[in-house]
Write an enzyme that holds these catalytic residues in place. Structure first.
Site, PDB file in Angstrom:
ATOM      1  N   GLY A  97       0.812  -1.248  -0.003  1.00  0.00           N
ATOM      2  CA  GLY A  97       0.127   0.085  -0.026  1.00  0.00           C
ATOM      3  C   GLY A  97       0.747   1.336   0.016  1.00  0.00           C
ATOM      4  N   ARG A  98       0.313   2.387  -0.166  1.00  0.00           N
ATOM      5  CA  ARG A  98       0.854   3.783  -0.164  1.00  0.00           C
ATOM      6  C   ARG A  98       0.007   4.517   0.254  1.00  0.00           C
ATOM      7  NH1 ARG A  98       3.161   4.798  -5.654  1.00  0.00           N
ATOM      8  NH2 ARG A  98       3.643   2.702  -5.840  1.00  0.00           N
ATOM      9  N   GLY A  99       0.585   5.851   0.870  1.00  0.00           N
ATOM     10  CA  GLY A  99       0.047   7.145   1.276  1.00  0.00           C
ATOM     11  C   GLY A  99       0.354   8.178   0.626  1.00  0.00           C
ATOM     12  N   GLY A 100       0.183   9.433   1.007  1.00  0.00           N
ATOM     13  CA  GLY A 100       0.728  10.639   0.426  1.00  0.00           C
ATOM     14  C   GLY A 100       2.404  10.672   0.603  1.00  0.00           C
ATOM     15  N   MET A 101       2.852  10.009   1.506  1.00  0.00           N
ATOM     16  CA  MET A 101       4.337  10.074   1.871  1.00  0.00           C
ATOM     17  C   MET A 101       5.101   9.082   1.496  1.00  0.00           C
ATOM     18  SD  MET A 101       6.320  11.731   5.294  1.00  0.00           S
ATOM     19  CE  MET A 101       6.104  10.198   6.004  1.00  0.00           C
ATOM     20  N   VAL A 109       4.508   1.155   0.990  1.00  0.00           N
ATOM     21  CA  VAL A 109       5.039  -0.057   1.941  1.00  0.00           C
ATOM     22  C   VAL A 109       5.050  -1.232   1.300  1.00  0.00           C
ATOM     23  CG1 VAL A 109       4.390  -1.461   4.010  1.00  0.00           C
ATOM     24  CG2 VAL A 109       3.914   1.089   4.155  1.00  0.00           C
ATOM     25  N   ASP A 139      -3.547  10.812  13.385  1.00  0.00           N
ATOM     26  CA  ASP A 139      -4.311  10.294  12.179  1.00  0.00           C
ATOM     27  C   ASP A 139      -4.947   8.900  12.403  1.00  0.00           C
ATOM     28  OD1 ASP A 139      -4.866  10.542   9.623  1.00  0.00           O
ATOM     29  OD2 ASP A 139      -3.213   9.790   8.856  1.00  0.00           O
TER      30      ASP A 139
END
Length: 285
Positions: A128-132, A135, A243
Site C-alpha cells: 500500500g501507499r499514502g501521500g508520503m 510499504v 491520524d
C-alpha cells in the site's frame, strides 16, 4: 518452517545466519545481472545440517524471480535436481504461493525507479501507499521472516519536512512497546532513500474489513478497548497519533488490532517545527 536436520543446528547463530544471508545476496545479484544462477552451485559448501535452510531460501528466491519473468515454475522442475528434498520444495512453493496471494498488488507500478533491491531483503510486492510513503512486503533473509518495508515515496526528491516526518515516526514508535502497536525493527538507508523495517501484520487493515455492516456490540467493544489501551500507552509517553482511522489499524490473522503509521504523530513538549500554521494534519473527512 523446515525443521533442522539435527537439533545441534541453530539457524539464528550469527555466523550461520550471515553465511546464509551472503549466499542469498549473491544469488539475487546474479539474477539482477541478467544471469540464470543454478541453486546447486550455491549449495556446494552447504552440506549437512544447513542444507534444508539454504535450499528453502534459494528456492523461494528462484521461484519469485522466475515468476517475475513470466515463467510458471513447478515443483517438478526442482525435484529433478533434488529428488530427496521433496518436503523442502513443497514448503518453498507453499511460502511463495502464500506470499503471492497475500499481496494486493504484485507489481510496483508508480514507484519511482526500478523495484528496490535492498541488501538483506527480498522485496515481494507492494502492500500500500499514502501521500508520503510506500510499504512493501519483503522477506528478511537472515532471520527468514516476513517484514513490511516502508520507504519515502519521493525518494531523493523528498523535501526536508517529509524526511523529518519519516524519521519522527521511527523515533516515536521506538519508544512504544505494546502488543497493539506495530513494531519497528530497524531503520536503514538504501541509495539515499531511508526505510523502516517493520512488523508484518498479515490480516490487512480495518478499512478493508469494514463493509458497512454493523458489528456485534461485544466484538466492536473488544476492538475499541484494545485500541484505547494502545492509544493510552502512546499518550503515557507523550505521543499523540493525530491520524487515527481504519486504514491505520492493521489486523492480525486472529483479528487483533495493531496501530500503525505514526508519521503525523506529535511528541508533546517537543517542538520539532514540522507543522506550519494552517497545515492540515491527518486525513480530512
Amino acid at each position: 518452517m523446515i525443521e533442522p536436520a539435527s537439533p545441534e543446528f541453530n539457524p539464528t547463530s550469527p555466523s550461520k545466519v550471515g553465511r546464509l544471508e551472503r549466499a542469498c545476496d549473491r544469488f539475487e545479484e546474479a539474477w539482477k545481472a541478467g544471469q540464470r544462477p543454478t541453486i546447486a552451485s550455491f549449495l556446494t559448501d552447504q552440506e549437512g545440517q544447513e542444507h534444508p535452510f539454504m535450499l528453502r531460501d534459494l528456492l523461494v528466491l528462484d521461484i519469485a524471480y522466475r515468476r517475475r519473468t513470466g515463467e510458471r515454475p513447478a515443483p517438478e522442475d526442482y525435484l529433478r535436481h533434488f529428488p530427496t528434498d521433496a518436503a523442502v520444495i513443497d514448503s518453498a512453493f507453499a511460502e511463495a504461493s502464500a506470499e503471492l496471494k497475500e499481496c494486493k498488488a504484485p507489481s510496483f507500478i508508480g514507484f519511482p525507479g526500478p523495484v528496490p533491491a535492498i541488501p538483506g531483503y527480498t522485496v515481494l510486492c507492494e502492500l500500500g501507499r499514502g501521500g508520503m510513503g510506500v510499504v512493501f512486503k519483503a522477506r528478511q533473509q537472515g532471520l527468514n521472516r516476513l517484514v513490511a518495508l516502508k520507504m519515502i515515496l519521493a525518494g531523493d526528491l523528498a523535501g526536508p519536512e517529509a524526511a523529518a516526518r519519516f524519521l519522527a515516526e521511527a523515533e516515536a514508535v521506538a519508544r512504544l512497546q505494546h502488543p497493539q502497536v506495530v513494531q519497528i525493527y530497524r531503520i536503514g538507508d538504501h541509495g539515499g532513500r531511508p526505510f523502516l523495517e517493520m512488523e508484518y501484520v498479515a490480516g490487512g487493515s480495518l478499512a478493508d474489513r469494514l463493509d458497512g455492516t454493523p458489528w456485534a456490540a461485544r466484538d466492536a467493544a473488544r476492538l475499541i478497548e484494545s485500541l484505547a489501551r494502545a492509544v493510552q500507552h502512546a499518550h503515557s509517553f507523550g505521543i499523540v497519533h493525530r491520524d487515527l482511522k481504519p486504514a491505520n489499524i492493521l489486523l492480525t490473522i486472529e483479528g487483533l488490532p495493531k496501530l500503525t503509521d505514526f508519521g503525523l504523530a506529535k511528541s508533546l513538549g517537543a517542538d520539532v517545527g514540522l507543522t506550519q500554521t494552517g497545515s492540515i494534519i491527518g486525513s480530512p473527512r
